[in-house]
Design a protein around this motif. Sequence first.
Motif, PDB file in Angstrom:
ATOM      1  N   ILE A 219       0.641  -1.255  -0.292  1.00 28.13           N
ATOM      2  CA  ILE A 219      -0.155  -0.006  -0.186  1.00 28.13           C
ATOM      3  C   ILE A 219       0.919   1.048   0.145  1.00 28.13           C
ATOM      4  N   LEU A 220       0.253   1.883  -1.234  1.00 19.80           N
ATOM      5  CA  LEU A 220       1.457   3.258  -1.255  1.00 19.80           C
ATOM      6  C   LEU A 220       1.097   4.315   0.450  1.00 19.80           C
ATOM      7  N   THR A 221       1.377   3.920   1.351  1.00 17.88           N
ATOM      8  CA  THR A 221       0.503   4.769   2.212  1.00 17.88           C
ATOM      9  C   THR A 221       2.196   6.306   2.592  1.00 17.88           C
ATOM     10  N   ASN A 222       1.836   7.261   4.082  1.00 14.35           N
ATOM     11  CA  ASN A 222       1.864   8.150   3.771  1.00 14.35           C
ATOM     12  C   ASN A 222       3.510   7.494   5.321  1.00 14.35           C
ATOM     13  N   SER A 223       3.719   6.790   5.032  1.00 14.19           N
ATOM     14  CA  SER A 223       5.404   6.169   5.886  1.00 14.19           C
ATOM     15  C   SER A 223       6.666   5.783   3.995  1.00 14.19           C
ATOM     16  N   PHE A 224       5.460   5.859   3.295  1.00 16.39           N
ATOM     17  CA  PHE A 224       6.601   4.721   2.151  1.00 16.39           C
ATOM     18  C   PHE A 224       7.026   6.204   1.340  1.00 16.39           C
ATOM     19  N   GLU A 225       8.068   6.000   1.277  1.00 20.86           N
ATOM     20  CA  GLU A 225       8.864   7.560   0.328  1.00 20.86           C
ATOM     21  C   GLU A 225       7.564   7.797  -0.974  1.00 20.86           C
ATOM     22  N   GLN A 226       7.780   8.993  -1.350  1.00 20.04           N
ATOM     23  CA  GLN A 226       6.939   9.853  -2.304  1.00 20.04           C
ATOM     24  C   GLN A 226       7.968   9.672  -3.584  1.00 20.04           C
ATOM     25  N   LEU A 227       7.804   8.949  -4.910  1.00 20.46           N
ATOM     26  CA  LEU A 227       8.998   9.033  -5.495  1.00 20.46           C
ATOM     27  C   LEU A 227       8.727   9.907  -6.905  1.00 20.46           C
ATOM     28  N   LEU A 228       9.483  10.692  -7.597  1.00 17.00           N
ATOM     29  CA  LEU A 228       9.212  12.127  -8.247  1.00 17.00           C
ATOM     30  C   LEU A 228       8.398  11.476  -9.357  1.00 17.00           C
ATOM     31  N   ASP A 229       9.097   9.818 -10.171  1.00 24.28           N
ATOM     32  CA  ASP A 229       8.287   9.422 -10.662  1.00 24.28           C
ATOM     33  C   ASP A 229       6.686   9.321 -10.764  1.00 24.28           C
ATOM     34  N   GLU A 230       6.152   9.030  -9.351  1.00 25.22           N
ATOM     35  CA  GLU A 230       5.349   9.396  -9.316  1.00 25.22           C
ATOM     36  C   GLU A 230       4.159   9.799 -10.567  1.00 25.22           C
ATOM     37  N   SER A 231       4.694  11.198 -10.237  1.00 24.88           N
ATOM     38  CA  SER A 231       3.958  12.129 -10.566  1.00 24.88           C
ATOM     39  C   SER A 231       4.854  12.777 -12.885  1.00 24.88           C
ATOM     40  N   GLN A 232       5.396  11.295 -12.868  1.00 23.82           N
ATOM     41  CA  GLN A 232       5.713  12.147 -14.323  1.00 23.82           C
ATOM     42  C   GLN A 232       5.372  11.417 -15.573  1.00 23.82           C
ATOM     43  N   ASP A 233       5.095  12.203 -16.184  1.00 22.83           N
ATOM     44  CA  ASP A 233       4.445  11.702 -17.926  1.00 22.83           C
ATOM     45  C   ASP A 233       5.155  11.104 -18.579  1.00 22.83           C
ATOM     46  N   SER A 234       5.165   9.209 -18.024  1.00 23.65           N
ATOM     47  CA  SER A 234       5.757   8.267 -18.663  1.00 23.65           C
ATOM     48  C   SER A 234       5.545   8.305 -20.491  1.00 23.65           C
ATOM     49  N   PHE A 235       5.040   8.852 -20.500  1.00 22.15           N
ATOM     50  CA  PHE A 235       4.567   9.035 -22.368  1.00 22.15           C
ATOM     51  C   PHE A 235       5.537   9.970 -22.979  1.00 22.15           C
ATOM     52  N   ALA A 236       5.826  11.009 -22.051  1.00 20.83           N
ATOM     53  CA  ALA A 236       7.141  12.777 -22.921  1.00 20.83           C
ATOM     54  C   ALA A 236       8.056  12.055 -22.254  1.00 20.83           C
ATOM     55  N   TYR A 237       8.661  11.082 -20.979  1.00 22.09           N
ATOM     56  CA  TYR A 237       9.685  10.680 -20.931  1.00 22.09           C
ATOM     57  C   TYR A 237      10.568   9.571 -21.569  1.00 22.09           C
ATOM     58  N   ASN A 238       9.372   8.347 -21.718  1.00 23.39           N
ATOM     59  CA  ASN A 238      10.140   7.225 -23.325  1.00 23.39           C
ATOM     60  C   ASN A 238      10.137   7.884 -24.301  1.00 23.39           C
ATOM     61  N   TYR A 239       9.799   9.170 -25.532  1.00 18.85           N
ATOM     62  CA  TYR A 239       9.685   8.754 -25.972  1.00 18.85           C
ATOM     63  C   TYR A 239      10.809   9.432 -26.560  1.00 18.85           C
ATOM     64  N   GLU A 240      10.614   8.773 -28.572  1.00 18.51           N
ATOM     65  CA  GLU A 240      11.815   8.503 -29.191  1.00 18.51           C
ATOM     66  C   GLU A 240      11.913   9.069 -30.425  1.00 18.51           C
ATOM     67  N   LYS A 241      12.215   9.661 -30.810  1.00 25.30           N
ATOM     68  CA  LYS A 241      11.910  10.553 -31.853  1.00 25.30           C
ATOM     69  C   LYS A 241      12.637   9.843 -33.380  1.00 25.30           C
TER      70      LYS A 241
END
Length: 425
Positions: free
Chosen positions: A146-168
């Motif tokens: 479970i993602l609880t308050n004691s579980f570290e919030q990762l920057l990746d959780e708010s990531q737009d993974s479409f844009a991050y993995n886009y390859e021109k």
Amino acid sequence: MSKWYPLDNAAQIFPSLIKKRQTNSFRLSALLKDDVDKESLKQALTKTLERFPTFKVCLKKGIFWFYLNENIYKPTVKKEDAYFCESQNFRRQNFYLFNVQYFGRRLSVEIFHALTDGNGGIEFLKALLYNYLLLKGYTINDEGLILTNSFEQLLDESQDSFAYNYEKKIKKKSQESKAFKITGKFHAHEWTSVIQAIIELDTLKRAAHKYNATITEYISAVILYNVSKTYYYNHKNKKSNLKHPIRLFVPINVRKYFNSTTLRNFVLFLRTTSRFREDVTFEEVLKHIKDTFIEENNEQAMLARIKTNMMLEKNVFVRFMPLFLKSIIIKIVFHFIGTGSNTISFSNIGKVNLPKDMIPHIERFDFANGGSKYAPINVGAIGYENKFTLTFTSRIIERKLQKAIIEHLIKDEVSLVCETNDLEV
């Protein structure tokens, strides 16, 4: 200063398409062993949002794009009404892009797709249930599930993974042709009928293994085969409709392929396109499904899908176009391309894993997409313990497809019980 997020790539079209017949919402529910307590649920929701900042947002209009801004208002909880996944009234729910409902033992979250997909939604629902049970006085070991308050919030959780993995350099996927449309008489007053098959999971596994298939492959084939039998070769069909192939959309959670933990949208669609003979066998349809999954379910094909999805966002002319013009273009493009490429969709969230301390309190989970004018019947699925819930949502009165699919499962010795909100049954 309030926190804000740009919409992820998949979310960008949804704000321009909000209407009563195209709600772009889905529902996740948990059926508890005891009736839901409203006050405890309200407190649990407030606690859960502390850990999910990308859910504690409202939709805002920018000069060029919609965006998500931190919501300063308290979230709301309401008693469930009869309407399923109706168009969300953001003002009435304090501008949140989801609403939490309860009725008897059922706790539900209806989510506007601009916020997240079903996989992000299930993480939110699991955390909400966890906090609710704690407030009810139960001792729960989260076991890292479970993602609880004691579980570290990762920057990746708010990531737009479409844009991050886009390859021109990747070659984009070609645009699909129009698809065959399921037609029928629409329910009055934007009603959505819901039929659920609550299945014993071990019997479903046996049926799928009999054909050497996964559960997703097997049910996809059952859906496609019965669309062909009940609608495609129906003598009432207009000849113009039969010119187009049947196309099943199957959303795939691609986080595992790209090592992503985002809580925003990150699914890609497998498309099975087919023109079957009238005397096609189920085994032939299943082979078609398997071949398509092999062809489409790989990283290269997914990168091509990501590039196709990103084309509008990467277009310099569109990027700097004012939002009101951009919304008009999105509506036009969606009308001529988006609404025509899909016959029916099947979304399988997979099996929900909970800490052992939570299992005695929850009977089952349900998942369903809202229907639309353009794809009036949709199928959703989710598993939990030995229950697998298959949910049919429909904007049309006719239910011959649902009946045919359920009868097909029973013929394959799948044990199930049906429930419905359809008052005509």
